[in-house]
Design an enzyme around this catalytic site. Sequence first.
Site, PDB file in Angstrom:
ATOM      1  N   GLU A  46      -9.279   4.013 -15.484  1.00 22.35           N
ATOM      2  CA  GLU A  46      -8.905   2.404 -15.808  1.00 22.35           C
ATOM      3  C   GLU A  46     -10.172   2.376 -17.205  1.00 22.35           C
ATOM      4  O   GLU A  46      -9.860   1.179 -18.090  1.00 22.35           O
ATOM      5  CB  GLU A  46      -8.575   1.777 -15.276  1.00 22.35           C
ATOM      6  CG  GLU A  46      -7.433   1.713 -14.906  1.00 22.35           C
ATOM      7  CD  GLU A  46      -6.331   0.512 -14.283  1.00 22.35           C
ATOM      8  OE1 GLU A  46      -6.440  -0.207 -14.290  1.00 22.35           O
ATOM      9  OE2 GLU A  46      -6.313   1.199 -12.915  1.00 22.35           O
ATOM     10  N   GLU A  52       0.382  -1.034 -10.236  1.00 24.01           N
ATOM     11  CA  GLU A  52      -0.313  -0.733 -12.003  1.00 24.01           C
ATOM     12  C   GLU A  52      -0.602   0.289 -12.394  1.00 24.01           C
ATOM     13  O   GLU A  52      -0.239   0.483 -13.029  1.00 24.01           O
ATOM     14  CB  GLU A  52      -0.610  -1.862 -11.623  1.00 24.01           C
ATOM     15  CG  GLU A  52      -0.962  -3.092 -13.501  1.00 24.01           C
ATOM     16  CD  GLU A  52       0.031  -3.056 -13.639  1.00 24.01           C
ATOM     17  OE1 GLU A  52       1.079  -3.731 -14.602  1.00 24.01           O
ATOM     18  OE2 GLU A  52       1.249  -4.170 -12.623  1.00 24.01           O
ATOM     19  N   ARG A  96      -7.270  -4.970  -3.712  1.00 20.06           N
ATOM     20  CA  ARG A  96      -5.898  -5.299  -4.155  1.00 20.06           C
ATOM     21  C   ARG A  96      -5.197  -4.595  -3.426  1.00 20.06           C
ATOM     22  O   ARG A  96      -4.609  -3.702  -2.921  1.00 20.06           O
ATOM     23  CB  ARG A  96      -4.848  -5.365  -5.584  1.00 20.06           C
ATOM     24  CG  ARG A  96      -6.528  -6.062  -6.173  1.00 20.06           C
ATOM     25  CD  ARG A  96      -5.033  -5.434  -7.832  1.00 20.06           C
ATOM     26  NE  ARG A  96      -6.082  -6.771  -8.759  1.00 20.06           N
ATOM     27  CZ  ARG A  96      -6.720  -5.656  -9.556  1.00 20.06           C
ATOM     28  NH1 ARG A  96      -7.609  -5.040  -9.318  1.00 20.06           N
ATOM     29  NH2 ARG A  96      -7.144  -6.741 -10.256  1.00 20.06           N
ATOM     30  N   ASP A 105      -2.786   1.333  -6.558  1.00 20.54           N
ATOM     31  CA  ASP A 105      -1.140   0.897  -6.443  1.00 20.54           C
ATOM     32  C   ASP A 105       0.114   0.797  -8.146  1.00 20.54           C
ATOM     33  O   ASP A 105      -0.136   1.752  -8.624  1.00 20.54           O
ATOM     34  CB  ASP A 105      -2.383  -0.943  -6.708  1.00 20.54           C
ATOM     35  CG  ASP A 105      -2.828  -0.969  -7.976  1.00 20.54           C
ATOM     36  OD1 ASP A 105      -2.367  -0.027  -8.700  1.00 20.54           O
ATOM     37  OD2 ASP A 105      -3.319  -2.059  -8.159  1.00 20.54           O
ATOM     38  N   TYR A 152     -10.709  -0.525  -1.834  1.00 22.92           N
ATOM     39  CA  TYR A 152     -10.032  -1.699  -3.342  1.00 22.92           C
ATOM     40  C   TYR A 152      -9.990  -2.645  -2.791  1.00 22.92           C
ATOM     41  O   TYR A 152      -9.450  -3.039  -1.268  1.00 22.92           O
ATOM     42  CB  TYR A 152      -9.085   0.034  -3.164  1.00 22.92           C
ATOM     43  CG  TYR A 152      -7.609  -1.151  -4.575  1.00 22.92           C
ATOM     44  CD1 TYR A 152      -8.750  -0.748  -5.690  1.00 22.92           C
ATOM     45  CD2 TYR A 152      -6.522  -1.157  -4.462  1.00 22.92           C
ATOM     46  CE1 TYR A 152      -7.758  -1.332  -7.097  1.00 22.92           C
ATOM     47  CE2 TYR A 152      -6.163  -1.523  -5.455  1.00 22.92           C
ATOM     48  CZ  TYR A 152      -6.267  -1.767  -6.897  1.00 22.92           C
ATOM     49  OH  TYR A 152      -5.291  -2.322  -7.785  1.00 22.92           O
ATOM     50  N   ASP A 192      -5.824   2.836 -11.218  1.00 19.72           N
ATOM     51  CA  ASP A 192      -6.378   1.895  -9.551  1.00 19.72           C
ATOM     52  C   ASP A 192      -4.939   3.056  -8.495  1.00 19.72           C
ATOM     53  O   ASP A 192      -3.930   3.204  -8.953  1.00 19.72           O
ATOM     54  CB  ASP A 192      -6.481   0.832  -9.844  1.00 19.72           C
ATOM     55  CG  ASP A 192      -7.586   0.471  -9.941  1.00 19.72           C
ATOM     56  OD1 ASP A 192      -8.702   0.967 -10.781  1.00 19.72           O
ATOM     57  OD2 ASP A 192      -7.528  -0.706 -10.439  1.00 19.72           O
ATOM     58  N   HIS A 231      -3.475   0.776   1.387  1.00 17.81           N
ATOM     59  CA  HIS A 231      -4.701   0.817   1.116  1.00 17.81           C
ATOM     60  C   HIS A 231      -5.364   0.543   2.474  1.00 17.81           C
ATOM     61  O   HIS A 231      -4.319  -0.404   3.264  1.00 17.81           O
ATOM     62  CB  HIS A 231      -5.061   0.492   0.290  1.00 17.81           C
ATOM     63  CG  HIS A 231      -4.660   0.837  -1.345  1.00 17.81           C
ATOM     64  ND1 HIS A 231      -3.857   1.434  -1.530  1.00 17.81           N
ATOM     65  CD2 HIS A 231      -3.707  -0.508  -2.076  1.00 17.81           C
ATOM     66  CE1 HIS A 231      -3.602   1.823  -2.969  1.00 17.81           C
ATOM     67  NE2 HIS A 231      -2.970   0.248  -2.690  1.00 17.81           N
TER      68      HIS A 231
END
Length: 762
Positions: free
Chosen positions: A9, A86, A314, A84, A312, A82, A358
């Site tokens: 990203e 998204e 989030r 997740d 990570y 990432d 995670h």
Amino acid sequence: MAKNLVIVESPAKSKTLAKFLSKDFEILSSVGHVVDLPKSKIGVDVKNNFEPQYEIIKGKEKIIAELRKAAKSATTVYLAPDPDREGEAIAWHLANSLKGKGVKASFLRVTFNEITKSAVTEAIKNPRDIDINLVNAQQARRVLDRLVGYSVSPFLWKTVARNLSAGRVQSVALRLICEREEEIKAFIQEEYWKISVQLATGKKQKFTAQLFKIDGKTVVGAGEAGPKKIVITTQAEADKIVAELKGQKYTVSDITKSERVRRPLPPFITSTLQQEAAKVYGFSPKQTMSVAQGLYEGIEIGQDGPTGLITYMRTDSTRVSDEALKNVRAMIGKEFGKEYLPEKAIQYSSKKNAQDAHEAVRPTYLDLSPEKVKKHLSPQQLKLYTLIWNRFIASQMNPAIFDVETVDITAGNYLFRASAQKIRFDGFLRIYHEGREADESVDEDDSQKLPDLKVDELLTLLKLDPVQSFTKPPARYSEAMLVKRMESDGIGRPSTYASIISTLKDRKYAELEQKRLRPTDLGTTVNKILVENFPDLFNVAFTASMEKELDLVEEGTDDWVKVLKDFYKPFIKTLNGLKGKEKDIKASMTEVTDIPCDKCAQPMIIKMGRNGRFLACSGYPECKSTKPLPEDEAKTHSDEKCEKCGSAMVIKTGRFGRFLACSGYPECKSTKPVTLGISCPKPGCGGKILEKQTKTKRLFYGCTSYPKCDFASWDKPINQPCPVCKHVYVLQKISKAKGDYFRCPECRHEMSEDTPVVKTVA
């Protein structure tokens, strides 16, 4: 020519990955999403199973062309956004955007919870296909938010003002803030009294005890009364009790000694990291996530290049890998001793709806302590990294143990109680203490030291102290408190808390007042209209149930199109039922006043605009005169006159804080800074101190002579010299238990505003 292409990203992450992969890998960045729903229209084909109409984000055409060119030369494209929902959606959009047109490479998905060599190489060895369930969960959320935002926002434009916004989760968070404000306004203060005594032993040792029971009934604060509880509600009652107590004998009737165990907290998840950073350092959730993102993606550390310092950020899971547990236990035993190390690793359970994809937020390299890397980190990065580091180490240490002593003293039919505790073993407190809200109460009784006492020992009364108290309304939400409330109610996800609160402030629906969120007039009006007209949409229970539905889509047990259909049918019915009522709703929000228009003398009415309430002429559109409400006008009043034209100066708020502007604008455009009337404390400067604000709207105080003078302070300078070194001292809250104190930045002498001399800190 590289045989493999890795797409991440952010450019920062690509630099960190380059350390771990061979020359056979080319690493490029998509710089976030490459496609999205269009801004100019709703972009969802409702009749065709809510198909999203994605288009390339403006400015991303060049990035897609570069990625496609690289993909043509690769045999395998590893999609590494990432880990997740998204990130999964970005990977899916990248694959769809790059496939075909001469690209023959296979597309595989790789994820890693930490950017370390072992994690990255393991991910490359074990790629997988794109998880379409994760993609569908993200699509469902995106479409839901678009349907609500692009359908309800125009309703606000017609009833309140143009360019306002509503959000599926954002508006529920606003509702929480507004409802708390209503509770505060409706709160009725109640009086109650506390009575304490100062006692002495035969050896002249003094201590304090609180009135605990009267005739066997527990003495409590107002609002806590019950069958076996009593409240002292007036001074007359307190005086009567004090009079009776003066003639009593004070005897030790019971001594209880016990042990209190305080266990460590689990390592951080997204929400607790945001809460703690707000309490300890005053970071906004957005600020915390921005700093954490940098720590995760990689920091330049000497000649080693970028290094990812944390996992990570989030996540809503407290899970920790076996390898990380093994490493931290070895470190605790080596650095602190075996007495600090539990027999086996502590396992923390996550909340029921945690995704558990995670690990918890933790350091990636235990040999890179905050002390070792601090010269490479910004002040904010160092603060957050230290917080994460200490919390993780502490989470695997033994509990702290306290010796608690409770003494009951009988005086006739009155019972007093004194408590004290002292630490026997510090355990995890050796490295970590949890932060507190600024107004969170501290139990002072436990901090005193009790003398050696015996049952039946007679004590001497030195002082009776009745203290008047009043019940307090519920506190406004701090940003940390709102994150905690949203998490407990199941509103939003870890990745959305920061953006939701940031949006409420950016839209001027809420503002920070003494570090607490207060709804503005605009926010209150918007909330009122949304709650009255969409009661089933903008409520906590419904929003939480939608989050659970999205979780089921992610798990593959629910269909995303079905979820949208179930939502849309009642939603559009409510929306259609409001058509044609906008004018009546808008009219109901106006209020006629007896204030005459300055231009035509017709009565002015109170209207609502993008910046809140204002006065407008009722003769509109023939007369377009407007002006601030009297109370708002008073807030902007200034005694200063314009140096150019002599008109009154008014206080305005700009990008960098408040400033004075000529009331004769636009004919006169004179401006000047708002100073505190205090000279800069730097010797020989001669400048004045003014109030400023950062890009994140945080207040600080600087010198008018900047950049020649670099004086800056988060705390407000006070126009009074230090009695010890004569330096202008700075306001700083030392502790809630002591109250607000002033501390001299030069000699560290502490004082209160009413008491010039308190003490000097070593």
